[in-house]
Design a protein around this motif. Structure first.
Motif, PDB file in Angstrom:
ATOM      1  N   HIS A  17       0.810  -1.225   0.000  1.00 41.54           N
ATOM      2  CA  HIS A  17       0.000   0.000   0.000  1.00 41.54           C
ATOM      3  C   HIS A  17       0.841   1.272   0.000  1.00 41.54           C
ATOM      4  CE1 HIS A  17      -3.640  -2.276   0.322  1.00 41.54           C
ATOM      5  NE2 HIS A  17      -3.041  -3.017   1.230  1.00 41.54           N
ATOM      6  N   LEU A  18       2.114   1.139   0.277  1.00 41.44           N
ATOM      7  CA  LEU A  18       2.979   2.319   0.303  1.00 41.44           C
ATOM      8  C   LEU A  18       4.092   2.271  -0.734  1.00 41.44           C
ATOM      9  CD1 LEU A  18       3.405   2.981   4.140  1.00 41.44           C
ATOM     10  CD2 LEU A  18       1.764   4.003   2.564  1.00 41.44           C
ATOM     11  N   PHE A  19       4.437   1.070  -1.190  1.00 40.31           N
ATOM     12  CA  PHE A  19       5.581   0.934  -2.091  1.00 40.31           C
ATOM     13  C   PHE A  19       5.224   0.114  -3.320  1.00 40.31           C
ATOM     14  CE2 PHE A  19       7.230   1.206   2.249  1.00 40.31           C
ATOM     15  CZ  PHE A  19       8.022   2.330   2.141  1.00 40.31           C
ATOM     16  N   GLU A  20       5.407   0.700  -4.475  1.00 38.91           N
ATOM     17  CA  GLU A  20       5.227  -0.042  -5.724  1.00 38.91           C
ATOM     18  C   GLU A  20       6.557  -0.593  -6.217  1.00 38.91           C
ATOM     19  OE1 GLU A  20       2.884   1.823  -8.743  1.00 38.91           O
ATOM     20  OE2 GLU A  20       1.485   2.637  -7.254  1.00 38.91           O
ATOM     21  N   ASP A  21       7.632   0.105  -5.902  1.00 35.78           N
ATOM     22  CA  ASP A  21       8.961  -0.321  -6.301  1.00 35.78           C
ATOM     23  C   ASP A  21       9.365  -1.569  -5.510  1.00 35.78           C
ATOM     24  OD1 ASP A  21      11.660   0.281  -7.610  1.00 35.78           O
ATOM     25  OD2 ASP A  21      12.171   0.190  -5.465  1.00 35.78           O
ATOM     26  N   GLN A  22       9.788  -2.615  -6.220  1.00 33.40           N
ATOM     27  CA  GLN A  22      10.119  -3.890  -5.585  1.00 33.40           C
ATOM     28  C   GLN A  22      11.271  -3.768  -4.588  1.00 33.40           C
ATOM     29  OE1 GLN A  22       8.007  -6.352  -6.045  1.00 33.40           O
ATOM     30  NE2 GLN A  22       9.072  -7.535  -4.511  1.00 33.40           N
ATOM     31  N   LYS A  23      12.249  -2.951  -4.908  1.00 39.11           N
ATOM     32  CA  LYS A  23      13.399  -2.780  -4.009  1.00 39.11           C
ATOM     33  C   LYS A  23      12.947  -2.124  -2.697  1.00 39.11           C
ATOM     34  CE  LYS A  23      18.011  -0.907  -3.603  1.00 39.11           C
ATOM     35  NZ  LYS A  23      19.065  -0.106  -4.199  1.00 39.11           N
ATOM     36  N   GLU A  24      12.137  -1.080  -2.800  1.00 37.55           N
ATOM     37  CA  GLU A  24      11.632  -0.416  -1.587  1.00 37.55           C
ATOM     38  C   GLU A  24      10.761  -1.363  -0.771  1.00 37.55           C
ATOM     39  OE1 GLU A  24      10.190   3.085  -3.976  1.00 37.55           O
ATOM     40  OE2 GLU A  24      10.653   4.075  -2.056  1.00 37.55           O
ATOM     41  N   ARG A  25       9.936  -2.128  -1.456  1.00 37.34           N
ATOM     42  CA  ARG A  25       9.066  -3.079  -0.749  1.00 37.34           C
ATOM     43  C   ARG A  25       9.904  -4.144  -0.052  1.00 37.34           C
ATOM     44  NH1 ARG A  25       4.319  -7.053  -2.693  1.00 37.34           N
ATOM     45  NH2 ARG A  25       3.527  -7.385  -0.588  1.00 37.34           N
ATOM     46  N   SER A  26      10.953  -4.606  -0.689  1.00 33.25           N
ATOM     47  CA  SER A  26      11.832  -5.610  -0.068  1.00 33.25           C
ATOM     48  C   SER A  26      12.488  -5.058   1.193  1.00 33.25           C
ATOM     49  CB  SER A  26      12.911  -6.057  -1.055  1.00 33.25           C
ATOM     50  OG  SER A  26      12.338  -6.719  -2.139  1.00 33.25           O
ATOM     51  N   GLN A  27      12.913  -3.811   1.134  1.00 39.56           N
ATOM     52  CA  GLN A  27      13.515  -3.186   2.324  1.00 39.56           C
ATOM     53  C   GLN A  27      12.488  -3.051   3.448  1.00 39.56           C
ATOM     54  OE1 GLN A  27      15.039   0.394   0.493  1.00 39.56           O
ATOM     55  NE2 GLN A  27      17.011  -0.563   0.050  1.00 39.56           N
ATOM     56  N   GLU A  28      11.256  -2.730   3.087  1.00 38.48           N
ATOM     57  CA  GLU A  28      10.181  -2.618   4.073  1.00 38.48           C
ATOM     58  C   GLU A  28       9.888  -3.979   4.700  1.00 38.48           C
ATOM     59  OE1 GLU A  28       6.925  -0.127   5.775  1.00 38.48           O
ATOM     60  OE2 GLU A  28       8.980   0.144   5.090  1.00 38.48           O
ATOM     61  N   LEU A  29       9.875  -5.029   3.883  1.00 38.61           N
ATOM     62  CA  LEU A  29       9.652  -6.382   4.399  1.00 38.61           C
ATOM     63  C   LEU A  29      10.747  -6.776   5.385  1.00 38.61           C
ATOM     64  CD1 LEU A  29       8.468  -8.233   1.178  1.00 38.61           C
ATOM     65  CD2 LEU A  29       7.109  -7.770   3.227  1.00 38.61           C
ATOM     66  N   LEU A  30      11.964  -6.376   5.097  1.00 39.93           N
ATOM     67  CA  LEU A  30      13.067  -6.651   6.003  1.00 39.93           C
ATOM     68  C   LEU A  30      12.854  -5.950   7.345  1.00 39.93           C
ATOM     69  CD1 LEU A  30      15.764  -7.997   6.521  1.00 39.93           C
ATOM     70  CD2 LEU A  30      16.884  -6.027   5.467  1.00 39.93           C
ATOM     71  N   ARG A  31      12.377  -4.709   7.322  1.00 47.66           N
ATOM     72  CA  ARG A  31      12.095  -3.986   8.573  1.00 47.66           C
ATOM     73  C   ARG A  31      11.003  -4.697   9.378  1.00 47.66           C
ATOM     74  NH1 ARG A  31      11.460   0.554   5.215  1.00 47.66           N
ATOM     75  NH2 ARG A  31      13.492   1.275   4.605  1.00 47.66           N
ATOM     76  N   TYR A  32       9.955  -5.154   8.689  1.00 44.36           N
ATOM     77  CA  TYR A  32       8.904  -5.921   9.376  1.00 44.36           C
ATOM     78  C   TYR A  32       9.499  -7.175  10.016  1.00 44.36           C
ATOM     79  CZ  TYR A  32       4.735  -3.438   7.670  1.00 44.36           C
ATOM     80  OH  TYR A  32       3.746  -2.510   7.439  1.00 44.36           O
ATOM     81  N   LYS A  33      10.313  -7.889   9.252  1.00 45.91           N
ATOM     82  CA  LYS A  33      10.930  -9.128   9.750  1.00 45.91           C
ATOM     83  C   LYS A  33      11.770  -8.845  11.000  1.00 45.91           C
ATOM     84  CE  LYS A  33      12.465 -13.447   9.046  1.00 45.91           C
ATOM     85  NZ  LYS A  33      11.647 -14.616   9.159  1.00 45.91           N
ATOM     86  N   GLU A  34      12.527  -7.758  10.971  1.00 40.25           N
ATOM     87  CA  GLU A  34      13.355  -7.386  12.129  1.00 40.25           C
ATOM     88  C   GLU A  34      12.497  -7.088  13.358  1.00 40.25           C
ATOM     89  OE1 GLU A  34      15.544  -4.149  10.401  1.00 40.25           O
ATOM     90  OE2 GLU A  34      17.036  -5.495   9.501  1.00 40.25           O
ATOM     91  N   LEU A  35      11.354  -6.439  13.161  1.00 38.98           N
ATOM     92  CA  LEU A  35      10.465  -6.145  14.285  1.00 38.98           C
ATOM     93  C   LEU A  35       9.862  -7.426  14.863  1.00 38.98           C
ATOM     94  CD1 LEU A  35       8.781  -2.919  12.903  1.00 38.98           C
ATOM     95  CD2 LEU A  35      10.141  -3.082  15.002  1.00 38.98           C
ATOM     96  N   PHE A  36       9.512  -8.367  14.010  1.00 38.16           N
ATOM     97  CA  PHE A  36       9.022  -9.655  14.488  1.00 38.16           C
ATOM     98  C   PHE A  36      10.101 -10.372  15.295  1.00 38.16           C
ATOM     99  CE2 PHE A  36       5.418  -9.335  11.631  1.00 38.16           C
ATOM    100  CZ  PHE A  36       4.451 -10.129  12.235  1.00 38.16           C
ATOM    101  N   LEU A  37      11.304 -10.415  14.755  1.00 40.97           N
ATOM    102  CA  LEU A  37      12.401 -11.102  15.442  1.00 40.97           C
ATOM    103  C   LEU A  37      12.729 -10.425  16.765  1.00 40.97           C
ATOM    104  CD1 LEU A  37      14.744 -11.907  12.420  1.00 40.97           C
ATOM    105  CD2 LEU A  37      13.367 -13.528  13.756  1.00 40.97           C
ATOM    106  N   ALA A  38      12.722  -9.101  16.804  1.00 43.06           N
ATOM    107  CA  ALA A  38      12.998  -8.370  18.044  1.00 43.06           C
ATOM    108  C   ALA A  38      11.948  -8.674  19.109  1.00 43.06           C
ATOM    109  CB  ALA A  38      13.048  -6.865  17.774  1.00 43.06           C
ATOM    110  N   GLY A  39      10.739  -9.008  18.671  1.00 43.30           N
ATOM    111  CA  GLY A  39       9.669  -9.366  19.600  1.00 43.30           C
ATOM    112  C   GLY A  39       9.630 -10.844  19.930  1.00 43.30           C
ATOM    113  N   GLY A  40      10.593 -11.607  19.418  1.00 46.18           N
ATOM    114  CA  GLY A  40      10.680 -13.027  19.746  1.00 46.18           C
ATOM    115  C   GLY A  40       9.865 -13.937  18.836  1.00 46.18           C
ATOM    116  N   PHE A  41       9.467 -13.445  17.669  1.00 44.22           N
ATOM    117  CA  PHE A  41       8.673 -14.241  16.742  1.00 44.22           C
ATOM    118  C   PHE A  41       9.399 -14.345  15.406  1.00 44.22           C
ATOM    119  CE2 PHE A  41       5.729 -12.733  19.829  1.00 44.22           C
ATOM    120  CZ  PHE A  41       4.736 -13.683  19.917  1.00 44.22           C
ATOM    121  N   ASP A  42       9.336 -15.534  14.814  1.00 45.15           N
ATOM    122  CA  ASP A  42       9.920 -15.737  13.496  1.00 45.15           C
ATOM    123  C   ASP A  42       8.855 -16.368  12.611  1.00 45.15           C
ATOM    124  OD1 ASP A  42      11.601 -15.946  11.351  1.00 45.15           O
ATOM    125  OD2 ASP A  42      12.785 -17.596  12.167  1.00 45.15           O
ATOM    126  N   LEU A  43       8.367 -15.603  11.666  1.00 48.20           N
ATOM    127  CA  LEU A  43       7.334 -16.111  10.760  1.00 48.20           C
ATOM    128  C   LEU A  43       7.943 -17.083   9.767  1.00 48.20           C
ATOM    129  CD1 LEU A  43       5.295 -12.907   9.863  1.00 48.20           C
ATOM    130  CD2 LEU A  43       4.654 -14.735  11.409  1.00 48.20           C
TER     131      LEU A  43
END
Length: 166
Positions: A82-108
């Motif tokens: 919903h915020l990023f159409e560019d694949q590179k930007e979206r990939s970086q955003e996904l990485l930030r989400y993943k880091e927040l999950f891991l910091a909270g003790g969850f690994d999807l």
């Protein structure tokens, strides 16, 4: 985060996923739980959503889900879209989400980390600080999805309202 909000996050996570046969019974139980929610806006919105889905057959709920979330690029549940159409930007955003999950003790393992139902389940189960960090991080994406659901006149906007009011 109090128990009521944790329950709202779990319910919202569940009811933003593909409808199952068990939904009819679960919606009745969920509606009972919602009566205890102290915030009128959340209680009334979630109750209206459950009232709406109670009037649909399973097949109609499934068709609606597929139309709104699977076949519409505009209203899918993957927030970075919903915020990023560019694949590179979206990939970086996904990485930030993943880091927040891991910091909270969850690994999807089974979902992308920007999948809204997974985020809501995390917020219901994680410690308060980790949940708040993730919600704050994705708030603008949830607001963007909410606006698109509102424009499309989708009842699920009521579930997003409850998240954003929390």
């Amino acid at each position: 985060m109090d128990k009521n909000m944790q329950a709202i996050f779990l319910l919202t996570s569940h009811f933003l996923q593909y409808p199952e046969v068990s939904w009819a019974e679960e919606a009745q139980e969920a509606e009972q739980l919602c009566r205890d929610i102290p915030v009128p806006q959340i209680r009334e919105g979630v109750s209206a959503f459950f009232g709406y889905i109670a009037g649909l057959t399973l097949e109609k709920r499934q068709e609606e889900y597929v139309r709104i979330f699977d076949f519409s690029k505009n209203t899918n549940l993957y927030l970075s879209a919903h915020l990023f159409e560019d694949q590179k930007e979206r990939s970086q955003e996904l990485l930030r989400y993943k880091e927040l999950f891991l910091a909270g003790g969850f690994d999807l393992q089974a979902e992308l980390p920007d999948y809204l139902p997974a985020i809501l389940e995390f917020c219901a189960r994680a410690d308060v600080q980790a949940a708040r960090r993730l919600l704050q991080f994705c708030r603008s994406s949830i607001e963007a999805l909410r606006e698109k659901l509102l424009q499309a006149e989708c009842i699920q906007v009521l579930l997003l309202d409850s998240i954003l009011t929390a």
